[in-house]
Design an enzyme around this catalytic site. Structure first.
Site, PDB file in Angstrom:
ATOM      1  N   LYS A  26       0.836  -1.194   0.000  1.00 28.29           N
ATOM      2  CA  LYS A  26       0.000   0.000   0.000  1.00 28.29           C
ATOM      3  C   LYS A  26       0.874   1.248   0.000  1.00 28.29           C
ATOM      4  O   LYS A  26       0.655   2.169  -0.802  1.00 28.29           O
ATOM      5  CB  LYS A  26      -0.901  -0.030   1.241  1.00 28.29           C
ATOM      6  CG  LYS A  26      -2.119   0.824   1.138  1.00 28.29           C
ATOM      7  CD  LYS A  26      -2.972   0.692   2.400  1.00 28.29           C
ATOM      8  CE  LYS A  26      -3.697  -0.631   2.449  1.00 28.29           C
ATOM      9  NZ  LYS A  26      -4.265  -0.917   3.777  1.00 28.29           N
ATOM     10  N   ARG A  96      -3.382   3.126   8.469  1.00 31.58           N
ATOM     11  CA  ARG A  96      -3.670   1.954   7.638  1.00 31.58           C
ATOM     12  C   ARG A  96      -2.499   0.991   7.643  1.00 31.58           C
ATOM     13  O   ARG A  96      -1.367   1.391   7.428  1.00 31.58           O
ATOM     14  CB  ARG A  96      -3.920   2.399   6.186  1.00 31.58           C
ATOM     15  CG  ARG A  96      -4.747   3.655   6.062  1.00 31.58           C
ATOM     16  CD  ARG A  96      -4.756   4.205   4.639  1.00 31.58           C
ATOM     17  NE  ARG A  96      -5.366   3.289   3.696  1.00 31.58           N
ATOM     18  CZ  ARG A  96      -5.343   3.465   2.378  1.00 31.58           C
ATOM     19  NH1 ARG A  96      -4.711   4.529   1.868  1.00 31.58           N
ATOM     20  NH2 ARG A  96      -5.903   2.596   1.581  1.00 31.58           N
ATOM     21  N   GLY A 105      -8.469  -7.099   4.012  1.00 27.96           N
ATOM     22  CA  GLY A 105      -9.310  -7.229   5.192  1.00 27.96           C
ATOM     23  C   GLY A 105      -8.637  -7.890   6.380  1.00 27.96           C
ATOM     24  O   GLY A 105      -9.252  -8.085   7.408  1.00 27.96           O
ATOM     25  N   MET A 107      -5.976  -6.777   8.057  1.00 31.21           N
ATOM     26  CA  MET A 107      -5.456  -5.864   9.049  1.00 31.21           C
ATOM     27  C   MET A 107      -6.453  -4.713   9.180  1.00 31.21           C
ATOM     28  O   MET A 107      -7.242  -4.452   8.302  1.00 31.21           O
ATOM     29  CB  MET A 107      -4.106  -5.329   8.590  1.00 31.21           C
ATOM     30  CG  MET A 107      -3.231  -6.393   7.968  1.00 31.21           C
ATOM     31  SD  MET A 107      -2.414  -7.423   9.164  1.00 31.21           S
ATOM     32  CE  MET A 107      -1.148  -6.315   9.618  1.00 31.21           C
ATOM     33  N   ARG A 370      -3.051  -1.527  -6.409  1.00 32.83           N
ATOM     34  CA  ARG A 370      -2.220  -2.727  -6.269  1.00 32.83           C
ATOM     35  C   ARG A 370      -2.537  -3.654  -7.425  1.00 32.83           C
ATOM     36  O   ARG A 370      -3.573  -3.504  -8.085  1.00 32.83           O
ATOM     37  CB  ARG A 370      -2.507  -3.419  -4.945  1.00 32.83           C
ATOM     38  CG  ARG A 370      -3.937  -3.909  -4.866  1.00 32.83           C
ATOM     39  CD  ARG A 370      -4.229  -4.590  -3.542  1.00 32.83           C
ATOM     40  NE  ARG A 370      -5.675  -4.627  -3.377  1.00 32.83           N
ATOM     41  CZ  ARG A 370      -6.313  -4.547  -2.227  1.00 32.83           C
ATOM     42  NH1 ARG A 370      -5.646  -4.431  -1.119  1.00 32.83           N
ATOM     43  NH2 ARG A 370      -7.621  -4.597  -2.185  1.00 32.83           N
ATOM     44  N   HIS A 486     -16.040  -8.628   0.761  1.00 37.22           N
ATOM     45  CA  HIS A 486     -15.062  -9.522   1.372  1.00 37.22           C
ATOM     46  C   HIS A 486     -15.222 -10.941   0.840  1.00 37.22           C
ATOM     47  O   HIS A 486     -14.261 -11.587   0.412  1.00 37.22           O
ATOM     48  CB  HIS A 486     -15.247  -9.495   2.888  1.00 37.22           C
ATOM     49  CG  HIS A 486     -14.319 -10.395   3.622  1.00 37.22           C
ATOM     50  ND1 HIS A 486     -14.668 -11.671   3.998  1.00 37.22           N
ATOM     51  CD2 HIS A 486     -13.030 -10.223   4.001  1.00 37.22           C
ATOM     52  CE1 HIS A 486     -13.644 -12.225   4.607  1.00 37.22           C
ATOM     53  NE2 HIS A 486     -12.635 -11.380   4.629  1.00 37.22           N
ATOM     54  N   SER A 802      12.909 -43.534 -11.156  1.00 38.99           N
ATOM     55  CA  SER A 802      11.857 -42.576 -10.854  1.00 38.99           C
ATOM     56  C   SER A 802      11.921 -42.315  -9.356  1.00 38.99           C
ATOM     57  O   SER A 802      11.784 -43.244  -8.555  1.00 38.99           O
ATOM     58  CB  SER A 802      10.490 -43.148 -11.245  1.00 38.99           C
ATOM     59  OG  SER A 802       9.488 -42.244 -10.888  1.00 38.99           O
ATOM     60  N   CYS A 869       7.916 -39.247  -9.453  1.00 37.51           N
ATOM     61  CA  CYS A 869       6.477 -39.429  -9.272  1.00 37.51           C
ATOM     62  C   CYS A 869       6.190 -39.144  -7.810  1.00 37.51           C
ATOM     63  O   CYS A 869       7.078 -39.143  -6.993  1.00 37.51           O
ATOM     64  CB  CYS A 869       6.040 -40.819  -9.697  1.00 37.51           C
ATOM     65  SG  CYS A 869       6.889 -42.146  -8.850  1.00 37.51           S
ATOM     66  N   TYR A 889      11.815 -35.694 -16.377  1.00 40.16           N
ATOM     67  CA  TYR A 889      10.367 -35.458 -16.348  1.00 40.16           C
ATOM     68  C   TYR A 889       9.827 -35.474 -14.924  1.00 40.16           C
ATOM     69  O   TYR A 889      10.475 -35.974 -14.005  1.00 40.16           O
ATOM     70  CB  TYR A 889       9.618 -36.500 -17.195  1.00 40.16           C
ATOM     71  CG  TYR A 889       9.644 -37.909 -16.630  1.00 40.16           C
ATOM     72  CD1 TYR A 889       8.670 -38.338 -15.725  1.00 40.16           C
ATOM     73  CD2 TYR A 889      10.639 -38.809 -16.996  1.00 40.16           C
ATOM     74  CE1 TYR A 889       8.696 -39.618 -15.213  1.00 40.16           C
ATOM     75  CE2 TYR A 889      10.671 -40.092 -16.495  1.00 40.16           C
ATOM     76  CZ  TYR A 889       9.693 -40.500 -15.588  1.00 40.16           C
ATOM     77  OH  TYR A 889       9.716 -41.759 -15.065  1.00 40.16           O
TER      78      TYR A 889
HETATM   79  P1  ADP Z   1      -7.528  -2.469   3.452  1.00 38.51           P
HETATM   80  O1  ADP Z   1      -6.102  -2.808   3.564  1.00 38.51           O
HETATM   81  O2  ADP Z   1      -8.420  -3.352   4.225  1.00 38.51           O
HETATM   82  O3  ADP Z   1      -7.949  -2.269   2.033  1.00 38.51           O
HETATM   83  P2  ADP Z   1      -7.330   0.379   3.704  1.00 38.51           P
HETATM   84  O4  ADP Z   1      -6.187   0.870   4.499  1.00 38.51           O
HETATM   85  O5  ADP Z   1      -7.195   0.426   2.247  1.00 38.51           O
HETATM   86  O6  ADP Z   1      -7.709  -1.073   4.196  1.00 38.51           O
HETATM   87  O7  ADP Z   1      -8.555   1.215   4.169  1.00 38.51           O
HETATM   88  C1  ADP Z   1      -9.844   0.841   3.837  1.00 38.51           C
HETATM   89  C2  ADP Z   1     -10.598   1.979   3.244  1.00 38.51           C
HETATM   90  O8  ADP Z   1     -10.603   3.080   4.109  1.00 38.51           O
HETATM   91  C3  ADP Z   1     -10.025   2.521   1.975  1.00 38.51           C
HETATM   92  O9  ADP Z   1     -10.428   1.786   0.880  1.00 38.51           O
HETATM   93  C4  ADP Z   1     -10.598   3.891   1.929  1.00 38.51           C
HETATM   94  O10 ADP Z   1     -11.885   3.850   1.363  1.00 38.51           O
HETATM   95  C5  ADP Z   1     -10.685   4.263   3.368  1.00 38.51           C
HETATM   96  N1  ADP Z   1      -9.588   5.146   3.700  1.00 38.51           N
HETATM   97  C6  ADP Z   1      -8.356   4.841   4.126  1.00 38.51           C
HETATM   98  N2  ADP Z   1      -7.607   5.946   4.266  1.00 38.51           N
HETATM   99  C7  ADP Z   1      -8.380   6.969   3.902  1.00 38.51           C
HETATM  100  C8  ADP Z   1      -8.178   8.383   3.821  1.00 38.51           C
HETATM  101  N3  ADP Z   1      -7.015   8.938   4.132  1.00 38.51           N
HETATM  102  N4  ADP Z   1      -9.217   9.133   3.409  1.00 38.51           N
HETATM  103  C9  ADP Z   1     -10.388   8.573   3.091  1.00 38.51           C
HETATM  104  N5  ADP Z   1     -10.644   7.273   3.149  1.00 38.51           N
HETATM  105  C10 ADP Z   1      -9.652   6.472   3.555  1.00 38.51           C
HETATM  106 MG    MG Z   2      -7.679  -0.946   0.828  1.00 39.81          MG
END
Ligand code: ADP
Ligand code: MG
Ligand code: MG
Length: 921
Positions: A26, A96, A105, A107, A370, A486, A802, A869, A889
């Site tokens: 990220k 984040r 999802g 973390m 990503r 999710h 083999s 094998c 092989y």
């Molecule tokens: P994950 O790793 O679970 O995708 P993120 O860190 O991407 O978690 O955060 C999840 C969501 O939170 C992001 O998709 C975004 O919509 C929102 N978010 C995170 N940081 C910001 C920010 N600085 N401003 C607005 N929304 C944010």
């Molecule tokens: Mg995200």
């Protein structure tokens, strides 16, 4: 240690896309987008090294880091003309997590950090919306309490319910008889008025005080330290650990932590938030694809609480092509900018991207990019199409597709012609057909799957807590949530069938109610499905059927065939298949097998008609009796071999002579014993005695393999005869045969000399009888350390080896693979093994023996053919080793053949270039 903080903002960034190890995926993506001039809210990344130092110091932030963070906050403040902790111009941030490999999802993210009562008032003034400011505040308290302070979310449910009732009263909605879900629908978050929110906030704080004995932290910096720690702590939480184990992500990587200025998608109807893919992650089709929600923040889209809208007009999955709720229709300028940005990002990264964005009052911000997760089908299509578009080379295309993921392409789909009863339709979230018993909780899914049952996990929506249940289930059905929920994302990653957002379904109290509709969309009836009932999912179309629906084998796409042609052109290792029957042989050949590497003759013994003769043979007194029984088996074996040779016309077929200990074939219970006694005319008591005589303490190391041939040569004689007669018969029909007779478990040259003489004797007889000769090769398995060590001697007798790496692993490690399940998990967890050595070859131990066997064998017999094998023959990382080891092989199960072909091609490319294939994502 290098610097702890990498800043991004104002068109400049300290880091870039190459620094995933340090910044996490990220952080590296945010830095790179910033460099590209794409609008990204500014922020900074605390590195994975800090995370590792945090753990090394017993969960304490290393000295100096706090000061560096304060300085970085200072830079943010001057860039944005706002202040962290100031009511006049409040700066709010998100905190984040972000590891090297994306862990969706897994973390926790904290939004709107930096608020207290006073700052919330300031924010209200500045944005002109008290409702907005208080809503942000109460959400912040909720998440922060849950993630940082350890006060679970559900402790606040009741307070939220009360706020809803309060708001309902003001709105004139009668809430007295509504349950929680109905109340939420009638009074969604957006209708909570400032007064209700204010009292909700107070109640939330009281709950925190009651639960922790301390007031909710008012100081923004105290909040920030707590949040950063919590992000680091979440690296070792349970669900992150489960995910890591599933995806082979090392614990030692650690996570980075991103602190970023907030932008708000919930500032009204000209704001919103969404998720996009530069190509369709399910099919791979080249079209911009995604979902969004107006007036929403953060996780709202993926949480599945509201069902999101498509981005493009034509992107709606419903019947009407024009979707008025699409972002394209609602905010054409922001949409156009997003389309332009996604195109640039795909060109820049030269791969399909998964984007998260927020629009604040019509202004677009990118919050994440990503490499997008995709189904196996999509991976193949995207790689092949990008190669054709000239974006990547054919070689890159080969390296792009995870061999493990193409497994799912080979899985069956619903039989279109079978009778079926439609239950409901949802979104086609992850392809593949799956039938199973309905379960409503992850634990229940795990429990029943543990009993060998196929289950379908049905949930309103899934959350990371459900991972273990999703893993155990054959398929997943959710009532809410979109294509990027999710459930959808995780199921695609797992290659599991998933139907999401199936709104006709409502789940409560251990059953699901399904509303049925007529052709005009009017509800006609409701069906109740209980736990244990069978349903079938078609994740490719989003259809749910009642009961079990038959499936048909996979049809492979043109792109798949194309990729395989490219792969075959660069691959050096041949790929054969393990197949015991003509049917398996045909399947294997259709998947591109270039021969059979292991045909296990004993599997032919278990057939009902034959087992009787097998048992007679085993229990007979003396050679004459054994020969009589063997004579009955001969025609069966011969006809099986005829079938296999025909299917494999022109390709080598390695047939292993009898391997397992004889007692495996003996009657298991009294009834079987009685039946056998009648058939043989031998008293049951006598048979029972014989049975006991044959019992072994350690059958894996007992009387088996070629030891059987030393004591009862007539068994191998019969098998050799069956093979050679079959070969002559097929050759007589003008079909090319290449039989290879393989001796299991040998450890001495003498054993091979004896069995070889036996085979040659039989061969001469058969050739004389049939009046024709066929070429037959004689070889052995290498399954014992001794065999590898004396490979030079063995190669004097054997024309091929083999490596039977299942037994070789077992005998080298001294670990029984039937019993290892109980403790191998702990070994992997403790990091003693990185992976289960029965799945992925123990390169430094077993691999070394393979190399010794190779060197000594080839020294004695130049041109000695070498294969593998066993399970490892279909495991991509083991295949990489076999390529490096220069074997001829690998042989694997029929459905793994395409996986092995691709893995072998990747291994060949990796051997050519100094750099290996790309890392995890
Ligand atoms: P994950 O790793 O679970 O995708 P993120 O860190 O991407 O978690 O955060 C999840 C969501 O939170 C992001 O998709 C975004 O919509 C929102 N978010 C995170 N940081 C910001 C920010 N600085 N401003 C607005 N929304 C944010
Ligand atoms: Mg995200
Ligand atoms: Mg073996």
């Amino acid at each position: 240690m290098r610097r702890s903080i990498y800043f991004f903002g104002g068109g400049q960034a300290d880091g870039d896309a190459q620094q995933k190890e340090l910044l996490g995926g990220k952080g590296a993506g945010l830095a790179e987008m910033t460099r590209l001039g794409i609008p990204v809210p500014p922020g900074f990344t605390v590195t994975t090294e800090v995370c590792n130092a945090y753990y090394a110091a017993g969960r304490a932030l290393p000295a100096g880091v706090e000061d560096e963070i304060k300085a970085a906050i200072g830079r943010l403040e001057s860039l944005l003309d706002a202040r962290f902790g100031s009511p006049e111009a409040p700066l709010l941030v998100s905190v984040r997590s972000g590891a090297r490999a994306s862990m969706p999802g897994m973390m926790d993210t904290i939004l709107n950090l930096g608020l207290n009562d006073e700052i919330a008032r300031g924010l209200a003034k500045r944005t002109g919306s008290e409702r907005f400011a208080l809503d942000a505040y109460r959400r912040f308290i909720l998440t922060y309490a849950d993630i940082v302070l350890g006060v679970p979310r559900d402790r606040f449910e009741e307070a939220l319910g009360r706020a809803r009732k309060q708001a309902a009263a003001r709105l004139g909605v009668d809430a007295t008889r509504l349950n929680a879900a109905e109340l939420e629908r009638k009074v969604p978050d957006s209708l909570l008025d400032p007064e209700s929110l204010a009292s909700l906030i107070q109640r939330q704080k009281d709950i925190v005080l009651g639960a922790t004995g301390r007031p909710f932290p008012d100081d923004p910096y105290a909040q920030l330290w707590g949040a950063i720690r919590a992000v680091f702590d979440s690296w070792k939480n349970h669900r992150a650990q489960v995910y890591r184990k599933m995806h082979d992500i090392p614990e030692a990587w650690g996570t980075a932590c991103n602190v970023q200025a907030m932008v708000f998608g919930n500032l009204g109807d000209d704001s919103g938030t969404g998720v996009a893919f530069t190509r369709d992650p399910s099919t791979g089709e080249r079209r911009f694809y995604g979902e969004w929600l107006p007036n929403a923040q953060g996780e709202d889209v993926v949480a599945g609480v509201r069902t999101p809208h498509p981005l493009s007009r034509s992107g709606s999955l419903g019947a009407d092509a024009e979707d008025a709720c699409s972002l394209e229709a609602q905010m054409p300028e922001a949409y156009a900018e997003l389309v332009e940005v996604q195109g640039r990002l795909e060109q820049h990264f030269r791969d399909m991207q998964d984007l998260e964005f927020t629009i604040q009052q019509k202004k677009l911000f990118l919050l994440q990019c990503r490499t997008g997760k995709r189904t196996g089908r999509a991976a193949v299509r995207i790689a092949v199409e990008m190669a054709k578009e000239g974006l990547i080379s054919q070689r890159e295309a080969i390296l792009r597709v995870d061999p493990g993921s193409i497994d799912q392409l080979l899985h069956p789909s619903i039989d279109a012609s079978a009778p079926k009863r439609l239950l409901a339709r949802g979104l086609p979230a992850s392809p593949g057909a799956a039938t199973g018993q309905v379960v409503f909780s992850a634990d229940e899914a795990e429990r029943r799957a543990g009993q060998g049952k196929a289950v379908i996990l049905v949930r309103s929506e899934t959350s990371p807590e459900d991972i273990h249940g999703m893993k155990a289930a054959r398929g997943i059905l959710t009532a809410r949530g979109g294509m990027t929920s999710h459930a959808a994302v995780v199921a695609r990653g797992m290659g599991k069938s998933c139907v999401a957002g199936c709104s006709a379904v409502s789940v409560s109290q251990g059953q699901m109610a399904v509303t049925l509709y007529d052709d005009h969309g009017h509800p006609t009836d409701t069906i109740t499905v209980k736990a244990g009932d069978l349903i079938t999912l078609d994740g490719g179309t989003g259809t749910v059927y009642l009961g079990a629906v038959p499936t048909v084998p996979a049809a492979l796409s043109g792109e798949f065939e194309e990729l395989m042609v490219w792969a075959d052109a660069v691959r050096r290792l041949r790929v054969r298949s393990n197949a015991d029957t003509p049917h398996d042989a045909r399947t294997a050949r259709n998947f591109g097998a270039e021969g059979i590497g292991l045909c296990r003759t004993e599997h032919m013994f278990f057939d009902e008609e034959r087992i009787q003769a097998v048992r007679e043979m085993i229990l007979a007194d003396g050679e004459a009796g054994r020969r009589r029984a063997l004579a009955k088996l001969l025609p069966f074996q011969r006809s099986d071999f005829v079938g296999v040779f025909r299917e494999m016309a022109g390709l080598p077929v390695t047939i292993r002579l009898l391997d397992p200990p004889l007692h495996e074939f003996l009657p298991q219970d009294e009834a079987q014993l009685q039946q056998l006694s009648r058939a043989m005319g031998v008293p049951a008591k006598e048979l029972q005695r014989k049975n006991e005589e044959l019992a072994e303490y350690n059958p894996m190391l007992g009387h088996r393999g070629c030891r059987l041939a030393i004591t009862s040569p007539e068994i191998y004689e019969m098998q050799a005869r069956a093979i050679l007669e079959a070969a002559c018969e097929v050759a007589a029909a003008g079909i090319e045969v290449e039989p290879e007779i393989m001796i299991p478990l040998s450890m001495t040259r003498r054993e091979l000399a004896i069995t070889r003489a036996l085979v040659e004797r039989v061969a001469e007889k058969v050739f004389a009888e049939k009046g024709r000769r066929v070429d037959v090769r004689f070889g052995t398995m290498i399954e014992l350390p001794r065999a590898a060590i004396v490979a030079g001697e063995l190669a004097e007798e054997a024309e091929f080896f083999s490596f039977g790496t299942n037994d070789l692993t077992q005998t080298t490690l001294g670990i029984s693979r039937d019993d290892a399940g109980r403790f191998l998990g702990a070994y992997v967890e403790a990091g003693i093994f990185t992976r289960d050595p029965f799945q992925s070859l123990d390169v430094s131990g077993v691999g070394e023996l393979v190399e010794i066997g190779r060197d000594r064998g080839r020294a004695a017999r130049p041109g000695l053919k070498l294969g593998v094998c066993g399970e490892h023959g279909g495991d991509p990382s083991s295949i990489a080793f076999f390529e490096r080891a220069g074997l001829d092989y690998v042989s694997c199960s029929p459905f793994r053949v395409p996986v092995a072909r691709l893995a072998a091609a990747q291994a060949a490319l990796a051997a050519e270039t100094p750099r290996g294939p790309r890392s995890t994502d």
